[in-house]
Design a protein around this motif. Structure first.
Motif, PDB file in Angstrom:
ATOM      1  N   TRP A 108      13.458  10.159  25.746  1.00 49.12           N
ATOM      2  CA  TRP A 108      13.066   8.911  24.923  1.00 49.12           C
ATOM      3  C   TRP A 108      13.643   7.819  25.569  1.00 49.12           C
ATOM      4  O   TRP A 108      12.872   6.593  25.534  1.00 49.12           O
ATOM      5  CB  TRP A 108      13.261   9.245  23.344  1.00 49.12           C
ATOM      6  N   ILE A 109      14.828   7.690  25.455  1.00 52.36           N
ATOM      7  CA  ILE A 109      15.645   6.387  26.146  1.00 52.36           C
ATOM      8  C   ILE A 109      15.334   5.929  27.421  1.00 52.36           C
ATOM      9  O   ILE A 109      14.872   4.674  27.645  1.00 52.36           O
ATOM     10  CB  ILE A 109      17.465   6.603  25.911  1.00 52.36           C
ATOM     11  N   ASN A 110      15.078   6.961  28.172  1.00 53.19           N
ATOM     12  CA  ASN A 110      14.621   6.602  29.686  1.00 53.19           C
ATOM     13  C   ASN A 110      13.228   6.233  29.630  1.00 53.19           C
ATOM     14  O   ASN A 110      13.023   5.107  30.365  1.00 53.19           O
ATOM     15  CB  ASN A 110      14.905   7.651  30.742  1.00 53.19           C
ATOM     16  N   ASP A 111      12.373   6.890  28.999  1.00 53.83           N
ATOM     17  CA  ASP A 111      10.880   6.343  29.003  1.00 53.83           C
ATOM     18  C   ASP A 111      10.822   5.278  28.384  1.00 53.83           C
ATOM     19  O   ASP A 111       9.615   4.455  28.755  1.00 53.83           O
ATOM     20  CB  ASP A 111       9.994   7.657  28.266  1.00 53.83           C
ATOM     21  N   GLY A 112      11.492   4.746  27.275  1.00 57.88           N
ATOM     22  CA  GLY A 112      11.291   3.497  26.636  1.00 57.88           C
ATOM     23  C   GLY A 112      12.102   2.357  27.515  1.00 57.88           C
ATOM     24  O   GLY A 112      11.911   1.340  26.833  1.00 57.88           O
ATOM     25  N   ASN A 113      12.759   2.863  28.215  1.00 60.07           N
ATOM     26  CA  ASN A 113      13.417   1.834  29.011  1.00 60.07           C
ATOM     27  C   ASN A 113      14.396   0.987  28.078  1.00 60.07           C
ATOM     28  O   ASN A 113      14.371  -0.285  28.284  1.00 60.07           O
ATOM     29  CB  ASN A 113      12.496   0.610  29.738  1.00 60.07           C
ATOM     30  N   PHE A 114      15.137   1.421  27.050  1.00 56.61           N
ATOM     31  CA  PHE A 114      16.157   0.826  26.314  1.00 56.61           C
ATOM     32  C   PHE A 114      17.369   0.214  26.754  1.00 56.61           C
ATOM     33  O   PHE A 114      17.735  -0.489  26.325  1.00 56.61           O
ATOM     34  CB  PHE A 114      16.228   1.890  24.963  1.00 56.61           C
ATOM     35  N   SER A 141      16.070  13.063  23.288  1.00 58.85           N
ATOM     36  CA  SER A 141      16.675  11.756  22.986  1.00 58.85           C
ATOM     37  C   SER A 141      16.944  11.261  24.467  1.00 58.85           C
ATOM     38  O   SER A 141      16.515   9.928  24.475  1.00 58.85           O
ATOM     39  CB  SER A 141      17.746  11.729  22.134  1.00 58.85           C
ATOM     40  N   HIS A 167      15.002   8.104  15.822  1.00 56.10           N
ATOM     41  CA  HIS A 167      14.169   8.768  16.585  1.00 56.10           C
ATOM     42  C   HIS A 167      14.676  10.443  16.439  1.00 56.10           C
ATOM     43  O   HIS A 167      13.859  11.168  16.492  1.00 56.10           O
ATOM     44  CB  HIS A 167      14.064   8.287  17.950  1.00 56.10           C
ATOM     45  N   VAL A 175      17.523   2.633  16.733  1.00 63.43           N
ATOM     46  CA  VAL A 175      16.247   3.081  16.942  1.00 63.43           C
ATOM     47  C   VAL A 175      16.587   4.702  17.562  1.00 63.43           C
ATOM     48  O   VAL A 175      15.313   5.469  17.036  1.00 63.43           O
ATOM     49  CB  VAL A 175      15.501   2.192  17.798  1.00 63.43           C
ATOM     50  N   VAL A 234      20.438  -0.060  20.303  1.00 68.83           N
ATOM     51  CA  VAL A 234      19.912   1.339  20.724  1.00 68.83           C
ATOM     52  C   VAL A 234      20.102   2.172  19.735  1.00 68.83           C
ATOM     53  O   VAL A 234      19.140   3.150  19.623  1.00 68.83           O
ATOM     54  CB  VAL A 234      20.644   1.455  21.932  1.00 68.83           C
TER      55      VAL A 234
END
Length: 142
Positions: free
Chosen positions: A84-90, A81, A36, A32, A29
């Motif tokens: 981005w983490i939440n939307d990408g389900n990282f 950030s 980002h 990336v 995580v």
């Protein structure tokens, strides 16, 4: 000296933690995420010299311009950030940063040392906790 020839060296070292210091930023995580963050910062006129961290916190060194505000810079980086983490389900759970952050100004003569320190975060935190790292801020007296 006019604004065309001004030389501004405002380096700020910021430490920001994952909410409740949860160890959510695994190595994949972080890899990336930090790429980002640098891309987002560049696109928004924020000069990130370095970003690194461990499972529960992030260090970032920015070179600020005279028209920039540190609170706005960090709000931009942290809001983007976390979305981005939440939307990408990282990660499996909802991700948030702690509300506050710690920041230190860095002398131009000390910037290389700070950048070297950031580069070695994983190694550094094998022997030092985040709490002991943050104690440095408590000891600063002006």
């Amino acid at each position: 000296m006019n604004s065309q020839t001004s030389k501004v060296y405002l380096f700020i070292h910021v430490i920001t933690c994952v909410k409740n210091k949860e160890p959510l930023l695994t190595k994949p995580v972080r890899t990336v995420l930090f790429a980002h963050i640098k891309k987002h910062a560049t696109e928004n006129g924020i000069n990130v010299l370095s970003v690194n961290g461990t499972d529960d916190h992030m260090h970032i060194v920015v070179q600020m311009m005279p028209t920039q505000n540190l609170a706005q810079i960090m709000k931009s980086i942290r809001t983007d950030s976390s979305a981005w983490i939440n939307d990408g389900n990282f990660i499996k759970s909802h991700f948030e940063w702690e509300e506050g952050f710690a920041a230190l100004s860095v002398s131009p003569s000390g910037i290389k040392q700070v950048l070297d320190y950031l580069e070695k975060q994983e190694e550094h935190h094998k022997t030092k906790t985040l709490e002991s790292e943050l104690e440095v801020f408590q000891k600063i007296q002006i």
